[in-house]
Design an enzyme around this catalytic site. Structure first.
Site, mmCIF file in Angstrom:
data_model
loop_
_atom_site.group_PDB
_atom_site.id
_atom_site.type_symbol
_atom_site.label_atom_id
_atom_site.label_comp_id
_atom_site.label_asym_id
_atom_site.label_seq_id
_atom_site.Cartn_x
_atom_site.Cartn_y
_atom_site.Cartn_z
ATOM 1 N N HIS A 77 -9.562 -2.465 3.860
ATOM 2 C CA HIS A 77 -9.400 -1.603 2.684
ATOM 3 C C HIS A 77 -9.335 -2.482 1.441
ATOM 4 C CE1 HIS A 77 -7.833 2.345 4.697
ATOM 5 N NE2 HIS A 77 -8.813 1.777 5.370
ATOM 6 N N TYR A 205 -1.116 7.059 -1.919
ATOM 7 C CA TYR A 205 0.322 7.089 -2.192
ATOM 8 C C TYR A 205 0.521 8.138 -3.295
ATOM 9 C CZ TYR A 205 1.131 2.777 0.465
ATOM 10 O OH TYR A 205 1.235 1.845 1.469
ATOM 11 N N PRO A 296 9.493 1.549 4.365
ATOM 12 C CA PRO A 296 8.075 1.356 4.699
ATOM 13 C C PRO A 296 7.107 1.514 3.523
ATOM 14 C CG PRO A 296 8.838 3.499 5.464
ATOM 15 C CD PRO A 296 10.041 2.784 4.925
ATOM 16 N N LYS A 300 5.446 -3.638 4.339
ATOM 17 C CA LYS A 300 5.741 -5.064 4.457
ATOM 18 C C LYS A 300 6.379 -5.495 5.780
ATOM 19 C CE LYS A 300 4.238 -6.866 0.670
ATOM 20 N NZ LYS A 300 2.808 -6.768 0.966
ATOM 21 N N TYR A 390 1.121 -6.023 -2.918
ATOM 22 C CA TYR A 390 0.720 -5.231 -1.746
ATOM 23 C C TYR A 390 -0.125 -6.061 -0.780
ATOM 24 C CZ TYR A 390 -0.497 -0.988 0.852
ATOM 25 O OH TYR A 390 -0.625 -0.030 1.829
HETATM 26 C C1 PHB Z 1 0.938 3.686 8.206
HETATM 27 O O1 PHB Z 1 -0.290 3.779 8.306
HETATM 28 O O2 PHB Z 1 1.688 4.030 9.122
HETATM 29 C C2 PHB Z 1 1.543 3.174 6.946
HETATM 30 C C3 PHB Z 1 0.704 2.702 5.936
HETATM 31 C C4 PHB Z 1 1.261 2.236 4.746
HETATM 32 C C5 PHB Z 1 2.641 2.245 4.580
HETATM 33 C C6 PHB Z 1 3.471 2.709 5.592
HETATM 34 C C7 PHB Z 1 2.931 3.176 6.762
HETATM 35 O O3 PHB Z 1 3.167 1.821 3.401
#
Ligand code: PHB
Length: 396
Positions: A77, A205, A296, A300, A390
């Site tokens: 990505h 997000y 989460p 990280k 990130y």
């Molecule tokens: C996930 O795909 O489970 C996932 C992706 C990004 C995050 C947290 C979980 O920040």
């Protein structure tokens, strides 16, 4: 209790999650012996749904050590989307900082490493019980009963506690020798798996007045999504329709609609920030969730664990090959440098994107938060800051 069989190894590793197995794998490639002791079964670890984003540095660590399924089965990505009140803003990781991330679930990282350790004849003991440790400042020992009920005493020069967020090893450090830092949050994530096609090429997000949501992915036909909820929420009380209603409210708009399907898994994930300092006591070294957990939001957790392992491996390799402990002695400080950057980023992303429960100054908090989001997303420097954190910082 039968007789104890004594086994010796150079490095005893508690915990066969990605951190413990990655370390054992790197040590084996360097000709250093290790034994891994794990209380859960291999199936239980493999079936625990965890997060899915790998920094480029984590991918490199796997691929350079010959564990390269991620290149075939993962998805690179080059950016991500922030959606604020239904308006989308792309963070172009590649264009802003020249890095990308990979979507590759932690379960797959575990399966790859477990298969590789098995193929290489690694000593990994799952489903152990009665686990205890001793002599952490001398020759460390691990006592355990294996899955056949046999008792063992494992003697090692170094003990690594990679035994997860409920770490036994961490608690074996005397209170006077360590400091624990905590932060709790007034919300949690409701996580689902759904049988549906991808809704978008990249992760979303989403911040909205109804709360946060994250649209992630697993395969062409299975998607992972989360939305902010109260920590006391019981997922079994939620119908598919109620779940989709929350996700729609937070993400849909301006011509964009989530692709919906049946919900096949529901879980509520509490949020917590935690750090145990230092990440060493005598000949015990902590790595991964045993030493730190993050909410989460910044993706990280696994990346920090793999970074710890990379630094710890450098120290152990030098120690066993040249007898010099200089790199090993610097482990805790070097690891904590990144741990606290990641703690900050995870906390900051969390407060940036989640809404706080209704309170007196709610209106001020929300308007200020939107101001913060605009000041970041309207600025190339702001977007680059998000992209840098990130995708992961350079190792010092
Ligand atoms: C996930 O795909 O489970 C996932 C992706 C990004 C995050 C947290 C979980 O920040």
């Amino acid at each position: 209790m039968g007789d104890r069989t004594v086994i010796t190894t150079q490095v005893a590793i508690m915990g066969a999650g990605p951190a413990g197995l990655m370390l054992s794998h790197l040590l084996a490639q360097a000709g250093i012996d290790s034994t891994v002791v794990e209380i859960r079964s291999r199936e239980a670890i493999s079936n625990t749904i965890r997060a899915g984003i790998l920094e480029a540095g984590s991918v490199n660590l796997l691929v350079d050590s010959g564990v390269d399924n991620v290149l075939r089965n993962g998805h690179e990505h080059e950016g991500t989307e922030f959606r604020v009140n239904g308006v989308s803003h792309r963070i172009d990781f590649k264009g802003l900082v020249g890095q990308s991330v990979w979507l590759y679930p932690q379960n797959d990282v575990f399966d790859d490493l477990a298969a590789r350790r098995e193929a290489d004849g690694g000593d990994v003991r799952y489903s152990c019980s009665n686990v205890d440790t001793a002599d952490l400042t001398g020759q460390p020992k691990v006592f355990f009963t294996d899955e056949d009920g046999k008792d063992f005493e494992l003697r090692a020069q170094i003990l690594v506690g990679a035994d997860g967020s409920r770490s036994h090893c961490r608690s074996a450090i005397p209170e006077s020798e360590r400091r624990w830092y905590f932060n709790e949050y007034p919300f949690a994530w409701f996580g689902i798996l759904t049988e549906a096609p991808r809704s978008s090429p990249e992760l979303i997000y989403a911040n909205s007045e109804h709360g946060f949501a994250l649209i992630s992915q697993r395969t062409d036909t299975v998607q992972r999504m989360y939305f902010q909820c109260d920590p006391g929420t019981n997922p079994d009380e939620w119908t598919d329709e109620q779940i989709w209603e929350q996700l729609r409210l937070r993400v849909n708009g301006n011509g964009f609609e989530l692709k919906e399907g049946p919900v096949t898994s529901k879980v509520v994930l509490p949020f917590r920030s935690f750090v145990a300092e230092p990440m060493r006591y005598g000949n015990l070294f902590l790595a991964g969730d045993a030493a730190h957990t993050v909410p989460p939001t910044g993706a990280k957790g696994l990346n920090l664990a793999l970074h710890d392992v990379r630094l710890l491996f450098e120290g152990l390799d030098s120690f066993f090959k040249s007898g010099s402990s200089a790199i090993l002695d610097a482990y805790s400080e070097r690891a904590l440098d990144r741990v606290w950057k990641a703690q900050n980023f995870s906390y900051w992303m969390t407060t940036l994107l989640h809404t706080v429960p209704q309170e007196e100054n709610h209106a001020f908090f929300r308007a200020r938060q939107l101001g913060e989001l605009r000041s970041l997303l309207d600025s190339e420097h702001g977007r680059a800051y998000i992209a840098e954190c990130y995708t992961g910082w350079q190792t010092k």
